[in-house]
Each structure stands twice: as structure tokens, then as C-alpha cells.
Design a protein around this motif. Sequence first.
Motif, mmCIF file in Angstrom:
data_model
loop_
_atom_site.group_PDB
_atom_site.id
_atom_site.type_symbol
_atom_site.label_atom_id
_atom_site.label_comp_id
_atom_site.label_asym_id
_atom_site.label_seq_id
_atom_site.Cartn_x
_atom_site.Cartn_y
_atom_site.Cartn_z
ATOM 1 N N GLU A 86 0.829 -1.208 0.000
ATOM 2 C CA GLU A 86 0.000 0.000 0.000
ATOM 3 C C GLU A 86 0.863 1.258 0.000
ATOM 4 N N ASP A 87 1.942 1.218 0.788
ATOM 5 C CA ASP A 87 2.894 2.347 0.769
ATOM 6 C C ASP A 87 3.497 2.515 -0.619
ATOM 7 N N PHE A 88 3.814 1.394 -1.265
ATOM 8 C CA PHE A 88 4.448 1.455 -2.574
ATOM 9 C C PHE A 88 3.520 2.078 -3.612
ATOM 10 N N VAL A 89 2.242 1.658 -3.651
ATOM 11 C CA VAL A 89 1.336 2.212 -4.659
ATOM 12 C C VAL A 89 1.027 3.682 -4.370
ATOM 13 N N THR A 90 1.012 4.058 -3.086
ATOM 14 C CA THR A 90 0.832 5.475 -2.736
ATOM 15 C C THR A 90 2.015 6.294 -3.243
ATOM 16 N N TYR A 91 3.219 5.742 -3.077
ATOM 17 C CA TYR A 91 4.437 6.398 -3.570
ATOM 18 C C TYR A 91 4.386 6.568 -5.089
ATOM 19 N N LEU A 92 3.942 5.524 -5.809
ATOM 20 C CA LEU A 92 3.851 5.629 -7.275
ATOM 21 C C LEU A 92 2.883 6.740 -7.691
ATOM 22 N N LEU A 93 1.757 6.821 -7.008
ATOM 23 C CA LEU A 93 0.754 7.828 -7.364
ATOM 24 C C LEU A 93 1.253 9.235 -7.041
ATOM 25 N N GLU A 94 1.836 9.396 -5.862
ATOM 26 C CA GLU A 94 2.253 10.734 -5.439
ATOM 27 C C GLU A 94 3.498 11.230 -6.175
ATOM 28 N N SER A 95 4.437 10.318 -6.444
ATOM 29 C CA SER A 95 5.706 10.750 -7.043
ATOM 30 C C SER A 95 5.671 10.781 -8.567
ATOM 31 N N GLU A 96 4.938 9.852 -9.184
ATOM 32 C CA GLU A 96 4.982 9.736 -10.637
ATOM 33 C C GLU A 96 3.605 9.801 -11.319
ATOM 34 N N GLY A 97 2.544 9.885 -10.519
ATOM 35 C CA GLY A 97 1.224 9.981 -11.129
ATOM 36 C C GLY A 97 0.777 8.709 -11.824
ATOM 37 N N VAL A 98 1.174 7.546 -11.280
ATOM 38 C CA VAL A 98 0.737 6.263 -11.828
ATOM 39 C C VAL A 98 -0.185 5.600 -10.802
ATOM 40 N N ALA A 99 -1.428 5.332 -11.217
ATOM 41 C CA ALA A 99 -2.420 4.756 -10.303
ATOM 42 C C ALA A 99 -2.556 3.262 -10.543
ATOM 43 N N VAL A 100 -2.173 2.466 -9.539
ATOM 44 C CA VAL A 100 -2.316 1.012 -9.568
ATOM 45 C C VAL A 100 -2.992 0.597 -8.260
ATOM 46 N N VAL A 101 -3.285 -0.707 -8.103
ATOM 47 C CA VAL A 101 -3.994 -1.165 -6.904
ATOM 48 C C VAL A 101 -3.103 -2.092 -6.091
ATOM 49 N N GLN A 102 -3.057 -1.870 -4.792
ATOM 50 C CA GLN A 102 -2.213 -2.675 -3.899
ATOM 51 C C GLN A 102 -2.696 -4.120 -3.819
ATOM 52 N N GLY A 103 -1.751 -5.052 -3.720
ATOM 53 C CA GLY A 103 -2.072 -6.472 -3.672
ATOM 54 C C GLY A 103 -2.854 -6.875 -2.442
ATOM 55 N N GLU B 114 4.744 4.764 -21.107
ATOM 56 C CA GLU B 114 5.064 5.906 -20.254
ATOM 57 C C GLU B 114 4.908 5.537 -18.775
ATOM 58 N N ALA B 115 3.840 4.811 -18.448
ATOM 59 C CA ALA B 115 3.625 4.405 -17.059
ATOM 60 C C ALA B 115 4.769 3.530 -16.562
ATOM 61 N N CYS B 116 5.196 2.588 -17.400
ATOM 62 C CA CYS B 116 6.280 1.689 -16.996
ATOM 63 C C CYS B 116 7.604 2.442 -16.844
ATOM 64 N N ARG B 117 7.831 3.422 -17.696
ATOM 65 C CA ARG B 117 9.037 4.259 -17.524
ATOM 66 C C ARG B 117 8.996 4.988 -16.192
ATOM 67 N N ARG B 118 7.828 5.496 -15.842
ATOM 68 C CA ARG B 118 7.678 6.203 -14.559
ATOM 69 C C ARG B 118 7.893 5.249 -13.391
#
Length: 400
Positions: free
Chosen positions: A348-365, A387-391
Amino acid sequence: MSILASRLSRIKPSPTIAVTNKARELKAAGRDVIGLGAGEPDFDTPDNIKAAAIKAIETGDTKYTAVDGTPALKKAICAKFARENGLTYTPDQITVGVGGKQVLYNALMATLNPGDEVIIPAPYWVSYPDMVELAEGTPVTVSCPAEQGFKLQPADLEKAITPKTKWLILNSPSNPSGAAYTRAEMKALTDVLVKHPHVWVMTDDMYEHLLYDGLEFVTPAQVEPSLYDRTLTVNGVSKSYAMTGWRIGYAGGPKDLIKAIGVIQSQSTSNPTSIAQAAAVEALNGPQDFIKERAEVFRQRRDLVVSMLNQATGLSCPKPEGAFYVYPSCAGTIGKTTPDGKVIESDEDFVTYLLESEGVAVVQGSAFGLAPHFRISYATSTEALEEACRRIQRACGNLR
């Protein structure tokens, strides 16, 4: 005293819908966000299906229908089951609901008593356990880690079955992992079920046509005909025909169960939309060629995403057999620190980091019952995925 019912405390809002809504809010606020949370094909509904809906409107096919589906749609569903799955059903063995989700929900509401157990392999679609809880049943989750290909093993199924077990819910290809059972793997599971006549099987075959690398689709009652009388085979038009918003799901099963599902539906939504039902008839009876063409595009996207994610530091992404999801492990990022000093302690921390730092929205396992992973839907454009994968690669590279 609260106006809210105590049953609400047993369930959570859908995490996938929450992520999608969060991405929409950020976009509306001007943020550059790539949303990879929704399980929805980016393709448009085929023109012949749209035309059937327009014709239904123009010819006045806009009235109430039979509660659980029109005769024309039930006939088309029977033909589909026979043609594609080798399963023979009559119209009174078919139910049509407002999406596959309603069919699953109605079936659980119609069959579960307090204390009844439902076996759910994890990772699972987020709604299964909550629907079981709403119906006053007890979800029994069985962990199916990446080392097992995210698939339920016969010995684990045997161990999970008790005198209280009423259902096994089986989803292949799977949301969220994309795992799909071979005929031999499915037969090994049905061999276990044959020994336990009190256990019913609820299949979720929604991703049936999204299989790759030559894998053949199979469903339990097809593999083991002796299970036919205690199997509810659930499917729908959402994914294969890019009709998510039309909300048509269906199932075939024993007459008494189908009738009970109809009773539940008669006191909730009543019939699915007449226009959507007319469109679904055309979807099932009309040309099917585009399904394979679109599946090939999804396969190419799968290969792209798997390759790029496996190049990201701390991630490990298995190659799924079907659907349009990948379910990578982010275990290699746990314990690392973000550039602004936060420690990644969970998926959950990881997906929050992705959204906040790179603007990529995924769902935590953890939302799907198996951590530390996250789910990406690759049902979006190739350009957006690249682009998402690069981010994601950049975000992982910035962890220390």
C-alpha cells in the motif's frame, strides 16, 4: 443510535473503484495521472452491437422484460454455452443479471446461511469475500502464491473443505493475477470436488476469451460432467465484447438454483435494461472475429509490460496466461526509503508512492488478499503503458 445497518461494518468499498476515482480526481485537479486501476477494455463496443441497441430503441423495445432475461437472450446464451463450452442448457437454466457481479451476488444471497463457508483462492477479485460476508457466509481464503503460478493446488483445496463448505469460487483467467488453469490443472481440482458432493462450484469465466500463447479455455462442468448439477457457470459480455457499461452478465445452472436467483432479482433490480439485452443478443450471435484480434493486442501489451516491469529495481513480474492484468511483486522495495524520507513498509505504501511521485495509479495487492504485490491493468493504450512503466522504473530507481 446509528441509521446505518451493522452489516455495513463487514464490508469495505471496492479498492479498485477507489483507485480509479482517486485518479479521476487528481486528473480533474490538473495532475498528469496515468490510471492503470480499472479492469475495462479501452476498445469501443463493436458497431453491429451498437446498431442492435439503436434498433431496439427505434422499434420500441424499451419496456420491462422478464425479470431474469428475455427469451431471445436466453436462447443466445444457450447457443453460446453449447458452441464454445460444450455445455447444454435450456432457457429455464439461464439467468441474466445487471453484470456478472449481480449474478454472483444473487447466487450467494440465494444459497448462503449464517456459518456457511465459501472457499476463495487468493489473490481474488476484491468483491468475492465482501459479497460472501453480506450474505452472512464465511469466506475461507486459500493462499496461492506466485511460486504456484497464483493457482489453487488440489491438496490445498482438499485441506480447505469442511462439512460447512457450500461453494468454491473459481476465476480463470484470474483477476488480478491473469493466471489460467490448463485442462489438466482444472481436472485435478474437479477430481477433488467429485469426492465432496456437498460442495458447489461457482465459476467466474468473464475473461474466457482473453487467453494467450495457445492456451485452451476450460470451465469445471465441461472438464468434469458429473459436476454439472452443482455448478453455476457465470459469464458476461463486459470484457470480451467491450461492453462494461452495458451491464449484462449471465449464468447457466440447475433449474432450482436459477429460479432462486430470479426470486432475489425480482425484489431488487428486476430486469436488466431491455436495450442492453438486445445488444447482448447481437454480441453473442453476431461476428466473433474481432475478439481474437483484440486479444492479440492485449498479448502484445502484456509482453511489453512484463518486460519493462522486470527491468525495474525491486520488482518481479510473472507472465500471466490471460485476462489483462499483471500482478508483480514489490517485495524488493519493502524497507527502502523514498526521496522525501518515507520508508516503504507495505505494498500500500508502494502504490501510494507511485501515485504521489509519478502519477501512476495502480492497486495494492493486499486488496486482493495477497501481498506484497500490486495489480496493473494493461487495458489501455500502448503509449500510456510505455510511459507508465518508464515512470515506475524511475520511481523504483529513486528508492534507497
